[in-house]
Write a protein that holds these residues in place. Sequence first.
Motif, PDB file in Angstrom:
ATOM      1  N   GLY A  15       0.772  -1.232   0.000  1.00  0.00           N
ATOM      2  CA  GLY A  15       0.000   0.000   0.000  1.00  0.00           C
ATOM      3  C   GLY A  15       0.802   1.281   0.000  1.00  0.00           C
ATOM      4  N   CYS A  16       2.144   1.184   0.017  1.00  0.00           N
ATOM      5  CA  CYS A  16       2.954   2.404   0.099  1.00  0.00           C
ATOM      6  C   CYS A  16       3.116   3.104  -1.251  1.00  0.00           C
ATOM      7  CB  CYS A  16       4.320   2.109   0.726  1.00  0.00           C
ATOM      8  SG  CYS A  16       5.409   1.102  -0.289  1.00  0.00           S
ATOM      9  N   GLY A  17       2.702   2.471  -2.333  1.00  0.00           N
ATOM     10  CA  GLY A  17       2.782   3.120  -3.642  1.00  0.00           C
ATOM     11  C   GLY A  17       3.940   2.650  -4.504  1.00  0.00           C
ATOM     12  N   LYS A  18       4.470   1.472  -4.216  1.00  0.00           N
ATOM     13  CA  LYS A  18       5.610   0.952  -4.986  1.00  0.00           C
ATOM     14  C   LYS A  18       5.301   0.883  -6.482  1.00  0.00           C
ATOM     15  CE  LYS A  18       5.729  -2.904  -2.649  1.00  0.00           C
ATOM     16  NZ  LYS A  18       4.772  -2.734  -1.553  1.00  0.00           N
ATOM     17  N   SER A  19       4.162   0.319  -6.812  1.00  0.00           N
ATOM     18  CA  SER A  19       3.810   0.141  -8.229  1.00  0.00           C
ATOM     19  C   SER A  19       3.564   1.480  -8.912  1.00  0.00           C
ATOM     20  CB  SER A  19       2.576  -0.750  -8.365  1.00  0.00           C
ATOM     21  OG  SER A  19       2.841  -2.023  -7.829  1.00  0.00           O
ATOM     22  N   TYR A 105      13.211   3.375  -0.750  1.00  0.00           N
ATOM     23  CA  TYR A 105      12.356   2.893   0.339  1.00  0.00           C
ATOM     24  C   TYR A 105      11.215   3.879   0.554  1.00  0.00           C
ATOM     25  CZ  TYR A 105      11.006   2.004   5.243  1.00  0.00           C
ATOM     26  OH  TYR A 105      10.312   1.777   6.405  1.00  0.00           O
ATOM     27  N   LEU A 106       9.983   3.426   0.289  1.00  0.00           N
ATOM     28  CA  LEU A 106       8.797   4.232   0.539  1.00  0.00           C
ATOM     29  C   LEU A 106       8.273   3.888   1.930  1.00  0.00           C
ATOM     30  CD1 LEU A 106       6.882   3.831  -2.850  1.00  0.00           C
ATOM     31  CD2 LEU A 106       8.397   5.670  -2.124  1.00  0.00           C
ATOM     32  N   TYR A 107       7.992   4.918   2.710  1.00  0.00           N
ATOM     33  CA  TYR A 107       7.561   4.644   4.079  1.00  0.00           C
ATOM     34  C   TYR A 107       6.433   5.579   4.525  1.00  0.00           C
ATOM     35  CZ  TYR A 107      10.281   8.739   5.427  1.00  0.00           C
ATOM     36  OH  TYR A 107      10.762  10.017   5.539  1.00  0.00           O
ATOM     37  N   GLY A 108       5.690   5.068   5.486  1.00  0.00           N
ATOM     38  CA  GLY A 108       4.609   5.829   6.095  1.00  0.00           C
ATOM     39  C   GLY A 108       4.174   5.112   7.361  1.00  0.00           C
ATOM     40  N   SER A 109       3.225   5.690   8.040  1.00  0.00           N
ATOM     41  CA  SER A 109       2.752   5.112   9.302  1.00  0.00           C
ATOM     42  C   SER A 109       1.738   3.994   9.034  1.00  0.00           C
ATOM     43  CB  SER A 109       2.096   6.190  10.158  1.00  0.00           C
ATOM     44  OG  SER A 109       0.869   6.597   9.567  1.00  0.00           O
ATOM     45  N   TYR A 110       1.561   3.164  10.025  1.00  0.00           N
ATOM     46  CA  TYR A 110       0.579   2.081   9.919  1.00  0.00           C
ATOM     47  C   TYR A 110      -0.825   2.627   9.601  1.00  0.00           C
ATOM     48  CZ  TYR A 110      -2.310  -1.939  11.016  1.00  0.00           C
ATOM     49  OH  TYR A 110      -3.237  -2.949  10.944  1.00  0.00           O
ATOM     50  N   PRO A 111      -1.323   3.649  10.316  1.00  0.00           N
ATOM     51  CA  PRO A 111      -2.670   4.156  10.002  1.00  0.00           C
ATOM     52  C   PRO A 111      -2.794   4.667   8.555  1.00  0.00           C
ATOM     53  CG  PRO A 111      -1.987   4.957  12.159  1.00  0.00           C
ATOM     54  CD  PRO A 111      -0.772   4.296  11.531  1.00  0.00           C
ATOM     55  N   GLU A 112      -1.768   5.376   8.059  1.00  0.00           N
ATOM     56  CA  GLU A 112      -1.807   5.859   6.671  1.00  0.00           C
ATOM     57  C   GLU A 112      -1.935   4.703   5.691  1.00  0.00           C
ATOM     58  OE1 GLU A 112       1.112   9.505   5.755  1.00  0.00           O
ATOM     59  OE2 GLU A 112       2.090   7.905   6.902  1.00  0.00           O
ATOM     60  N   LEU A 113      -1.107   3.702   5.919  1.00  0.00           N
ATOM     61  CA  LEU A 113      -1.070   2.572   4.990  1.00  0.00           C
ATOM     62  C   LEU A 113      -2.287   1.668   5.129  1.00  0.00           C
ATOM     63  CD1 LEU A 113       2.705   2.192   5.238  1.00  0.00           C
ATOM     64  CD2 LEU A 113       1.459   2.437   3.111  1.00  0.00           C
ATOM     65  N   LEU A 114      -2.812   1.522   6.328  1.00  0.00           N
ATOM     66  CA  LEU A 114      -4.019   0.712   6.519  1.00  0.00           C
ATOM     67  C   LEU A 114      -5.168   1.302   5.705  1.00  0.00           C
ATOM     68  CD1 LEU A 114      -5.383  -1.696   7.858  1.00  0.00           C
ATOM     69  CD2 LEU A 114      -5.913  -0.200   9.805  1.00  0.00           C
ATOM     70  N   GLY A 115      -5.279   2.617   5.717  1.00  0.00           N
ATOM     71  CA  GLY A 115      -6.315   3.276   4.924  1.00  0.00           C
ATOM     72  C   GLY A 115      -6.157   3.009   3.441  1.00  0.00           C
ATOM     73  N   ARG A 116      -4.934   3.067   2.961  1.00  0.00           N
ATOM     74  CA  ARG A 116      -4.674   2.813   1.539  1.00  0.00           C
ATOM     75  C   ARG A 116      -4.975   1.367   1.167  1.00  0.00           C
ATOM     76  NH1 ARG A 116       0.807   5.238  -0.776  1.00  0.00           N
ATOM     77  NH2 ARG A 116       0.230   7.418  -0.864  1.00  0.00           N
ATOM     78  N   VAL A 117      -4.501   0.421   1.980  1.00  0.00           N
ATOM     79  CA  VAL A 117      -4.702  -1.001   1.683  1.00  0.00           C
ATOM     80  C   VAL A 117      -6.189  -1.350   1.756  1.00  0.00           C
ATOM     81  CG1 VAL A 117      -4.230  -3.353   2.498  1.00  0.00           C
ATOM     82  CG2 VAL A 117      -2.380  -1.695   2.379  1.00  0.00           C
ATOM     83  N   LEU A 129      -3.181  -8.398   6.634  1.00  0.00           N
ATOM     84  CA  LEU A 129      -1.767  -8.802   6.564  1.00  0.00           C
ATOM     85  C   LEU A 129      -0.797  -7.626   6.728  1.00  0.00           C
ATOM     86  CD1 LEU A 129      -1.655 -11.509   3.754  1.00  0.00           C
ATOM     87  CD2 LEU A 129      -1.490 -11.814   6.224  1.00  0.00           C
ATOM     88  N   LEU A 130      -1.317  -6.412   6.740  1.00  0.00           N
ATOM     89  CA  LEU A 130      -0.428  -5.253   6.824  1.00  0.00           C
ATOM     90  C   LEU A 130       0.424  -5.274   8.095  1.00  0.00           C
ATOM     91  CD1 LEU A 130       0.564  -2.645   5.502  1.00  0.00           C
ATOM     92  CD2 LEU A 130      -1.277  -1.442   6.707  1.00  0.00           C
ATOM     93  N   GLN A 131      -0.181  -5.617   9.235  1.00  0.00           N
ATOM     94  CA  GLN A 131       0.593  -5.638  10.482  1.00  0.00           C
ATOM     95  C   GLN A 131       1.743  -6.632  10.393  1.00  0.00           C
ATOM     96  OE1 GLN A 131       0.257  -3.483  13.248  1.00  0.00           O
ATOM     97  NE2 GLN A 131       2.307  -4.348  13.509  1.00  0.00           N
ATOM     98  N   SER A 132       1.525  -7.786   9.749  1.00  0.00           N
ATOM     99  CA  SER A 132       2.612  -8.770   9.621  1.00  0.00           C
ATOM    100  C   SER A 132       3.753  -8.198   8.779  1.00  0.00           C
ATOM    101  CB  SER A 132       2.100 -10.086   9.027  1.00  0.00           C
ATOM    102  OG  SER A 132       1.787  -9.958   7.655  1.00  0.00           O
ATOM    103  N   GLN A 133       3.428  -7.346   7.813  1.00  0.00           N
ATOM    104  CA  GLN A 133       4.493  -6.721   7.023  1.00  0.00           C
ATOM    105  C   GLN A 133       5.281  -5.723   7.876  1.00  0.00           C
ATOM    106  OE1 GLN A 133       3.386  -5.293   3.109  1.00  0.00           O
ATOM    107  NE2 GLN A 133       3.789  -7.379   2.413  1.00  0.00           N
ATOM    108  N   PHE A 134       4.581  -4.938   8.684  1.00  0.00           N
ATOM    109  CA  PHE A 134       5.284  -4.016   9.588  1.00  0.00           C
ATOM    110  C   PHE A 134       6.143  -4.795  10.589  1.00  0.00           C
ATOM    111  CE2 PHE A 134       2.739  -0.520   8.027  1.00  0.00           C
ATOM    112  CZ  PHE A 134       3.544   0.589   8.247  1.00  0.00           C
TER     113      PHE A 134
END
Length: 167
Positions: A15-19, A105-117, A129-134
């Motif tokens: 969800g960080c925008g890699k693609s 390396y693209l980074y952000g907070s868990y809440p930001e990325l949870l919203g995107r995912v 699965l986002l928490q397991s990635q963090f």
Amino acid sequence: MQAEKKVFIIMGVSGCGKSTLGMALAEHLKIPFFDGDDFHPKENIEKMTQGIPLGDSDRKPWLARLNQIAMKHKDKGAVIACSALREAYRESLQKGLEKNVLWVYLYGSYPELLGRVSDRASHYMPSTLLQSQFDTLEPPPYGIHIPLSLSVDQAISRILEDSNISG
């Protein structure tokens, strides 16, 4: 440094925008783009779809395949989007082409990325699965670090500037 001689690996959690960034950077530099998600074996996709985190043994053949792609393009350049969460994974990805890799390396907070995912409808990886990635993530002490707050154009400018690539 010439862009056509580099393999850019855009990394970070889901969800960080890699693609999105990877495709835009590849288009800007006129080099091919490869989305690591497209190279997962069927078994990995089935696991993730069921909400089961991948283990190291699941990732090993996937990382080897992405390394083959990187090796094939090391003289021409390419952009590869891949989570590359652990240092061991990054070592596998860059094996044989250390001087040809540029890490982003693209980074952000868990809440930001949870919203995107959570907002993605067409991806097989559930937000659970986002928490397991963090939990797995080992942020690299090297490479170009890009916060989610930057736009794609700002991120590309930062990458070009920090890597001394004209484009």
